[in-house]
Write a protein that holds these residues in place. Sequence first.
Motif, PDB file in Angstrom:
ATOM      1  N   LEU A 192       0.818  -1.212   0.000  1.00  0.00           N
ATOM      2  CA  LEU A 192       0.000   0.000   0.000  1.00  0.00           C
ATOM      3  C   LEU A 192       0.857   1.270   0.000  1.00  0.00           C
ATOM      4  O   LEU A 192       2.076   1.210   0.097  1.00  0.00           O
ATOM      5  N   ARG A 193       0.154   2.417  -0.085  1.00  0.00           N
ATOM      6  CA  ARG A 193       0.765   3.753  -0.168  1.00  0.00           C
ATOM      7  C   ARG A 193       1.782   3.753  -1.295  1.00  0.00           C
ATOM      8  O   ARG A 193       1.418   3.601  -2.458  1.00  0.00           O
ATOM      9  N   ASN A 194       3.061   3.867  -0.998  1.00  0.00           N
ATOM     10  CA  ASN A 194       4.071   3.874  -2.062  1.00  0.00           C
ATOM     11  C   ASN A 194       4.769   2.518  -2.186  1.00  0.00           C
ATOM     12  O   ASN A 194       5.937   2.442  -2.503  1.00  0.00           O
ATOM     13  N   GLY A 195       4.021   1.462  -1.909  1.00  0.00           N
ATOM     14  CA  GLY A 195       4.601   0.128  -2.052  1.00  0.00           C
ATOM     15  C   GLY A 195       5.387  -0.325  -0.844  1.00  0.00           C
ATOM     16  O   GLY A 195       6.143  -1.297  -0.926  1.00  0.00           O
ATOM     17  N   THR A 196       5.208   0.354   0.287  1.00  0.00           N
ATOM     18  CA  THR A 196       5.939  -0.047   1.490  1.00  0.00           C
ATOM     19  C   THR A 196       5.018  -0.533   2.610  1.00  0.00           C
ATOM     20  O   THR A 196       5.448  -1.275   3.485  1.00  0.00           O
ATOM     21  N   VAL A 197       3.743  -0.126   2.577  1.00  0.00           N
ATOM     22  CA  VAL A 197       2.834  -0.460   3.678  1.00  0.00           C
ATOM     23  C   VAL A 197       2.256  -1.865   3.481  1.00  0.00           C
ATOM     24  O   VAL A 197       1.857  -2.235   2.372  1.00  0.00           O
ATOM     25  N   GLY A 218      -0.004   9.834   5.190  1.00  0.00           N
ATOM     26  CA  GLY A 218       0.491  10.925   6.020  1.00  0.00           C
ATOM     27  C   GLY A 218       1.299  10.449   7.211  1.00  0.00           C
ATOM     28  O   GLY A 218       1.599  11.216   8.118  1.00  0.00           O
ATOM     29  N   THR A 219       1.638   9.152   7.239  1.00  0.00           N
ATOM     30  CA  THR A 219       2.523   8.659   8.306  1.00  0.00           C
ATOM     31  C   THR A 219       3.664   7.916   7.622  1.00  0.00           C
ATOM     32  O   THR A 219       3.655   7.740   6.401  1.00  0.00           O
ATOM     33  N   ASP A 220       4.636   7.476   8.412  1.00  0.00           N
ATOM     34  CA  ASP A 220       5.634   6.591   7.818  1.00  0.00           C
ATOM     35  C   ASP A 220       5.424   5.155   8.316  1.00  0.00           C
ATOM     36  O   ASP A 220       6.294   4.306   8.187  1.00  0.00           O
ATOM     37  N   GLY A 221       4.252   4.905   8.906  1.00  0.00           N
ATOM     38  CA  GLY A 221       3.961   3.584   9.467  1.00  0.00           C
ATOM     39  C   GLY A 221       3.795   2.517   8.402  1.00  0.00           C
ATOM     40  O   GLY A 221       3.433   2.798   7.263  1.00  0.00           O
TER      41      GLY A 221
END
Length: 668
Positions: free
Chosen positions: A457-462, A548-551
Amino acid sequence: MRFLLFSLLAAAVEPVVSRAVPPASHVVHEKRDFTGSGRWTKRDRVAPHLKVPVRIGLAQNKKALERAQEWLLDVSHPSSEKYGQHWSQEEVIDAFAPTEDTVTAVQDWISSVLGEKTKITHTDNKAWLAFDASTQELESLLHAEYHEHHDEASGKAIISCDQYHVPKHISEHVDYITPGVKGIHVYSSELRKRSESRGRHGGHRGGHGGQPPKHRPAPMMPQNSSELSTCDVAITPACLQALYHFEPLSPHAEVSPNNSMGIFEEGDFYAQQDLNSFFTNFTSYIPNGTHPTLDSIDGGQAPVNTSDAGGESNLDFMLSIPIIYPQTTTLYQTDDLYYAEGGNGSTGGIFNTFLDAIDGSYCTYSAYGETGDDPGLDPTYPDPNGYQGQLMCGVYKPTNVISISYGEQEQDLPAYYQERQCNEFLKLGLQGTSIFVASGDTGVGGIPGDGTANGCLRNGTVFSPTQPNSCPWLTNVGATKVYPGRTVFEPESAVVDLAGHPYSSAFSSGGGFSNIFPIPSYQADAISTYFADYNPPYPYYYNGQYNGTDGLYNRNGRGIPDVAANGDNIAVYLEGNFTLEGGTSASSPIFAALVNRINEERIKAGKGSVGFINPVLYQHPEILNDIVNGTNPGCGTDGFSCAPGWDPVTGLGTPNYPKMLKLFLSLP
Ligand SMILES: *[C@@H]1O[C@H](CO)[C@@H](O)[C@H](O)[C@H]1NC(C)=O
Ligand SMILES: *[C@@H]1O[C@H](CO)[C@@H](O)[C@H](O)[C@H]1NC(C)=O
Ligand SMILES: *[C@@H]1O[C@H](CO)[C@@H](O)[C@H](O)[C@H]1NC(C)=O
Ligand SMILES: *[C@@H]1O[C@H](CO)[C@@H](O)[C@H](O)[C@H]1NC(C)=O
Ligand SMILES: *[C@@H]1O[C@H](CO)[C@@H](O)[C@H](O)[C@H]1NC(C)=O
Ligand SMILES: *[C@@H]1O[C@H](CO)[C@@H](O)[C@H](O)[C@H]1NC(C)=O
Ligand SMILES: *[C@@H]1O[C@H](CO)[C@@H](O)[C@H](O)[C@H]1NC(C)=O
Ligand SMILES: *[C@@H]1O[C@H](CO)[C@@H](O)[C@H](O)[C@H]1NC(C)=O
Ligand SMILES: *[C@@H]1O[C@H](CO)[C@@H](O)[C@H](O)[C@H]1NC(C)=O
Ligand SMILES: *[C@@H]1O[C@H](CO)[C@@H](O)[C@H](O)[C@H]1NC(C)=O
């Protein structure tokens, strides 16, 4: 356009012009959210004489939804006085039904506008009022304008309106009206003509997230079916017996006619000859021809010829039948070929038609703003491309145990769709059915290409959680493996075949934390212990809000999986050949089959089925073999790590059959 008057009362109270400017007594009940999907193109006004089936979803009994979890835990928590006292289907329907006041208020409103002669029926689940009306009657009732909407991709046409109104005092009693903002298909020749032969594009559902179980051709076949020294090469029925400490039943044992094990399949089919080859070479006690009872849903058919056999179906029956024989299996073969093979991209939903077939009340059940099947996501019947009958509602009784080795990612379906479906899994648990679901084969990530390139998810990291796994009211099964050089007498480890060997794509056991469902009470201690003692090395977020997080994962989501079982190098026959398969697809039927055997023993002891087992398992982790070695890589990370106690890789661990049996027999 001229309107016919259908009743004097209607004419007096609802003048035609009021459609555009509704009376002050009315309020907008639903309005289209224009930021939604651009798939449907608005076309002509619907012909005024066109008869449409109208459904008014009554506001559900809100108290029931709030109390549902409590009710389920009442019958499934081991320390509850009501343990095992499952509800009848009628009791479930009554508990969730709208109140009398609601039914009366809405009936009175319809009659006051359309006349007393309108034949209003109350659906079986008591949640809906249904009647037929012409489009002009409906437009007058709801102060709305209906248009045709066409989908170029699938060639489907529906009718719907941009907004509709109801009297203020009715609004609180109505959840939802169809056709309304949500459209319905109307099979009128007029509509169909215009929607024929449009462009189509392919799609596929089935397998876990469209992924069939993994297999490779022509490995060495174990020469001795009772030999345990080759279990690190191929898992046979004998290997599973040794791993989980159970014996086959006597082939002549007397078994309950009411305890067949249910298995869900869609778009994948078993072949009898493959089953026969398996029984012949790997068991001494199962005669050729042993097969599941077919509960065909909406045109689903099986078996198929050997050359068309599917890796999922063959695997499911080759694992479960040897564990439970002479207990029987029931095959829920779901959906006609057109939809089962993707409906040319027109469907993305899954399980709703299956749930309709085993609980008629679900066909029209309304919860979380979604009512009945979703015509944009689920198959609609009759299907001009396939099954010509009506949607099957409540035609089969759910079995005590159901194993599902299919699913998608949470991000593939709207949250309300998943919440409504999850509520149905809860209701099945209330009635004593245990649902087992494979936790997915891509570790903490999703299927590559689903969303981002790597399926995350998000930019391929979540991390991307799996569905329906994240529903807290079913039991998720992750995969373990006997690594090369290890034996069935040592603890197993979590599956990791990162390099794709021996399969074509990377495989690690699905696990993580839901972005939709919060941590259920029965799991809270297990998760907080994991975080306290083995805190994962990743940043996290809360409430599913990763933007909006780095989680990388949801710190307060339902944990996946609950348990695990072997899922790699499984010996099978497929399309006439011996081969090995892997995937959590294997783990779910193994675990489910052992619970089916426990139910059989409970029935013999005059007790009921175990139903929803998670509260018992989390209170008694000692009845499982804790898996402490391994990880579930994905999204460019090592994923989570196995640890003593529950972990988001293998859950509480693999079955220890004698301990499970003893505990469940000791419960009322
Ligand atoms: C098969 O393996 C079992 C268990 O190791 C052994 O007892 C049996 O003798 C073997 N049978 C043959 C034909 O080798
Ligand atoms: C099976 O279920 C039916 C109907 O629910 C019941 O009448 C019958 O007694 C059950 N049979 C057994 C052996 O439990
Ligand atoms: C059962 O079927 C298998 C596979 O077709 C075959 O090899 C075997 O001979 C059959 N056994 C019997 C007893 O017919
Ligand atoms: C069973 O295994 C033997 C080899 O051990 C093989 O010759 C035979 O073809 C197998 N039977 C089937 C039905 O595959
Ligand atoms: C199996 O093959 C036979 C012969 O080719 C064919 O007639 C039959 O329709 C096939 N059955 C199925 C279920 O595909
Ligand atoms: C799906 O669409 C393709 C391309 O238009 C077509 O060739 C195929 O027959 C369709 N499949 C079904 C099952 O309708
Ligand atoms: C995150 O942002 C993307 C892009 O704006 C959006 O599609 C997605 O729904 C958001 N996800 C969440 C959980 O808010
Ligand atoms: C993804 O987003 C996070 C948080 O916004 C950022 O810290 C990280 O560098 C990004 N990673 C990539 C590969 O773009
Ligand atoms: C099964 O084995 C035969 C003979 O080795 C081979 O020709 C065929 O391609 C195999 N079928 C599949 C589906 O792997
Ligand atoms: C632990 O798991 C790894 C794979 O992740 C495996 O290679 C290793 O053999 C396992 N160790 C033990 C003690 O089982």
